[in-house]
Design a protein around this motif. Structure first.
Motif, PDB file in Angstrom:
ATOM      1  N   LYS A 109      38.558  -3.028  59.126  1.00  0.00           N
ATOM      2  CA  LYS A 109      38.368  -1.548  59.278  1.00  0.00           C
ATOM      3  C   LYS A 109      39.446  -1.044  58.394  1.00  0.00           C
ATOM      4  O   LYS A 109      40.620  -1.338  58.113  1.00  0.00           O
ATOM      5  N   ASP A 110      38.876  -0.091  57.601  1.00  0.00           N
ATOM      6  CA  ASP A 110      39.591   0.873  56.679  1.00  0.00           C
ATOM      7  C   ASP A 110      40.966   1.262  57.302  1.00  0.00           C
ATOM      8  O   ASP A 110      40.923   2.112  58.284  1.00  0.00           O
ATOM      9  N   ARG A 111      41.937   1.313  56.494  1.00  0.00           N
ATOM     10  CA  ARG A 111      43.281   1.954  56.909  1.00  0.00           C
ATOM     11  C   ARG A 111      43.822   2.589  55.889  1.00  0.00           C
ATOM     12  O   ARG A 111      43.984   1.972  54.533  1.00  0.00           O
ATOM     13  N   MET A 112      44.311   3.574  55.822  1.00  0.00           N
ATOM     14  CA  MET A 112      45.306   4.423  54.877  1.00  0.00           C
ATOM     15  C   MET A 112      46.788   4.563  55.091  1.00  0.00           C
ATOM     16  O   MET A 112      46.892   5.061  56.467  1.00  0.00           O
ATOM     17  N   THR A 113      47.560   4.206  54.406  1.00  0.00           N
ATOM     18  CA  THR A 113      49.047   4.301  54.650  1.00  0.00           C
ATOM     19  C   THR A 113      49.501   4.896  53.523  1.00  0.00           C
ATOM     20  O   THR A 113      49.466   4.743  52.424  1.00  0.00           O
ATOM     21  N   ALA A 128      54.471  15.541  61.088  1.00  0.00           N
ATOM     22  CA  ALA A 128      53.935  16.553  60.246  1.00  0.00           C
ATOM     23  C   ALA A 128      53.135  15.926  59.044  1.00  0.00           C
ATOM     24  O   ALA A 128      52.178  16.416  58.564  1.00  0.00           O
ATOM     25  N   ILE A 129      53.710  14.747  58.552  1.00  0.00           N
ATOM     26  CA  ILE A 129      52.893  14.270  57.178  1.00  0.00           C
ATOM     27  C   ILE A 129      51.775  13.642  57.781  1.00  0.00           C
ATOM     28  O   ILE A 129      50.516  14.015  56.985  1.00  0.00           O
ATOM     29  N   VAL A 130      51.728  12.874  58.880  1.00  0.00           N
ATOM     30  CA  VAL A 130      50.244  12.447  59.272  1.00  0.00           C
ATOM     31  C   VAL A 130      49.236  13.647  59.404  1.00  0.00           C
ATOM     32  O   VAL A 130      48.032  13.553  59.220  1.00  0.00           O
ATOM     33  N   ALA A 131      49.802  14.738  59.979  1.00  0.00           N
ATOM     34  CA  ALA A 131      48.816  15.937  60.283  1.00  0.00           C
ATOM     35  C   ALA A 131      48.437  16.492  59.012  1.00  0.00           C
ATOM     36  O   ALA A 131      47.160  16.829  58.942  1.00  0.00           O
ATOM     37  N   SER A 132      49.008  16.370  58.006  1.00  0.00           N
ATOM     38  CA  SER A 132      48.781  16.694  56.490  1.00  0.00           C
ATOM     39  C   SER A 132      47.779  16.062  56.018  1.00  0.00           C
ATOM     40  O   SER A 132      46.871  16.212  55.445  1.00  0.00           O
ATOM     41  N   MET A 133      47.995  14.603  56.156  1.00  0.00           N
ATOM     42  CA  MET A 133      46.785  13.696  55.882  1.00  0.00           C
ATOM     43  C   MET A 133      45.646  14.030  56.405  1.00  0.00           C
ATOM     44  O   MET A 133      44.641  14.138  55.523  1.00  0.00           O
ATOM     45  N   ARG A 134      45.394  14.125  57.691  1.00  0.00           N
ATOM     46  CA  ARG A 134      44.229  14.663  58.282  1.00  0.00           C
ATOM     47  C   ARG A 134      43.659  16.037  58.132  1.00  0.00           C
ATOM     48  O   ARG A 134      42.492  16.039  57.701  1.00  0.00           O
ATOM     49  N   ASP A 135      44.572  16.879  57.773  1.00  0.00           N
ATOM     50  CA  ASP A 135      44.267  18.120  57.284  1.00  0.00           C
ATOM     51  C   ASP A 135      43.680  18.067  55.932  1.00  0.00           C
ATOM     52  O   ASP A 135      42.495  18.821  55.708  1.00  0.00           O
ATOM     53  N   VAL A 136      44.245  17.416  55.117  1.00  0.00           N
ATOM     54  CA  VAL A 136      43.866  17.360  53.615  1.00  0.00           C
ATOM     55  C   VAL A 136      42.700  16.158  53.294  1.00  0.00           C
ATOM     56  O   VAL A 136      41.646  16.976  52.645  1.00  0.00           O
ATOM     57  N   THR A 137      42.616  15.211  54.244  1.00  0.00           N
ATOM     58  CA  THR A 137      41.378  14.143  53.597  1.00  0.00           C
ATOM     59  C   THR A 137      40.576  14.263  54.762  1.00  0.00           C
ATOM     60  O   THR A 137      39.511  13.381  54.625  1.00  0.00           O
ATOM     61  N   LEU A 139      40.588  12.451  57.329  1.00  0.00           N
ATOM     62  CA  LEU A 139      40.859  11.285  57.841  1.00  0.00           C
ATOM     63  C   LEU A 139      42.008  11.009  58.670  1.00  0.00           C
ATOM     64  O   LEU A 139      43.201  11.366  58.002  1.00  0.00           O
ATOM     65  N   ARG A 140      42.460   9.951  59.453  1.00  0.00           N
ATOM     66  CA  ARG A 140      43.410   9.638  60.136  1.00  0.00           C
ATOM     67  C   ARG A 140      44.171   8.594  59.137  1.00  0.00           C
ATOM     68  O   ARG A 140      43.677   7.686  58.367  1.00  0.00           O
ATOM     69  N   GLY A 141      45.725   8.793  59.182  1.00  0.00           N
ATOM     70  CA  GLY A 141      46.054   7.868  58.429  1.00  0.00           C
ATOM     71  C   GLY A 141      47.505   7.750  58.949  1.00  0.00           C
ATOM     72  O   GLY A 141      48.080   8.202  59.857  1.00  0.00           O
ATOM     73  N   GLU A 142      48.401   6.607  58.165  1.00  0.00           N
ATOM     74  CA  GLU A 142      49.768   6.116  58.510  1.00  0.00           C
ATOM     75  C   GLU A 142      50.655   6.507  57.666  1.00  0.00           C
ATOM     76  O   GLU A 142      50.261   7.023  56.685  1.00  0.00           O
ATOM     77  N   PHE A 143      52.044   6.614  57.990  1.00  0.00           N
ATOM     78  CA  PHE A 143      53.128   6.977  57.278  1.00  0.00           C
ATOM     79  C   PHE A 143      54.024   5.860  57.149  1.00  0.00           C
ATOM     80  O   PHE A 143      54.426   5.336  58.087  1.00  0.00           O
TER      81      PHE A 143
END
Length: 165
Positions: A109-113, A128-137, A139-143
């Protein structure tokens, strides 16, 4: 500058100049062709400036040669993610000095960190960074927070390390 124009090194996806010795995209402005002017032409190639003078005594800027490609867009869960999106996430959080998006696929399964280095004394809110990742891409991601200087100086903004067995 070379005899026929200007050469710059910029962070892929942002157009912002990188520090001397840091890897960035080669951007050229040739000054010799008035019929077909190119201003800040992004070559798509990565390189870095070599320090000091040449062994032959020339003092003009020298580059290390070809170090890879700047176009690092990758597809994650069916959507493309571009270096400019990583730059937008970093821009939204002033404490981020350098960011690298690592894409892997544990368990198929694809994962972005998003790995980030911060300025000394800066604090970041991971939510806030995880929320920005979702807003911009979209996609859900990790930090992941990294120590200053821990991220490699290789010009990569997106590192796709997925394995397909």
């Amino acid at each position: 500058m070379w005899e026929g124009g200007l050469v710059e090194k910029v962070r892929p996806g942002t157009g912002e100049a990188v520090a001397p010795g840091e890897v960035g995209e080669v951007v050229a402005t040739p000054l010799y062709n008035h019929d077909y002017p190119l201003v800040r032409f992004g070559t798509g190639d990565l390189s870095a400036v070599l320090p000091g003078a040449s062994l032959c005594g020339r003092t003009n800027m020298r580059i290390r040669g070809w170090l890879g490609r700047a176009d690092q867009a990758t597809k994650v869960k069916g959507l493309f993610v571009h270096p400019s999106q990583v730059a937008e996430i970093a821009r939204r959080h002033p404490g981020i000095v350098r960011a690298r998006l690592v894409v892997d696929n544990p368990g198929g399964k694809d994962r972005m960190t998003l790995h980030v280095e911060t300025a000394p004394g800066a604090t970041l809110e991971s939510d806030a960074i995880v929320a920005s990742m979702r807003d911009v891409t979209k996609l859900r991601g990790e930090f992941a927070l990294r120590a200053p200087g821990e991220l490699a100086n290789d010009g990569k903004v997106i590192d796709d390390i997925r394995k397909y067995d």
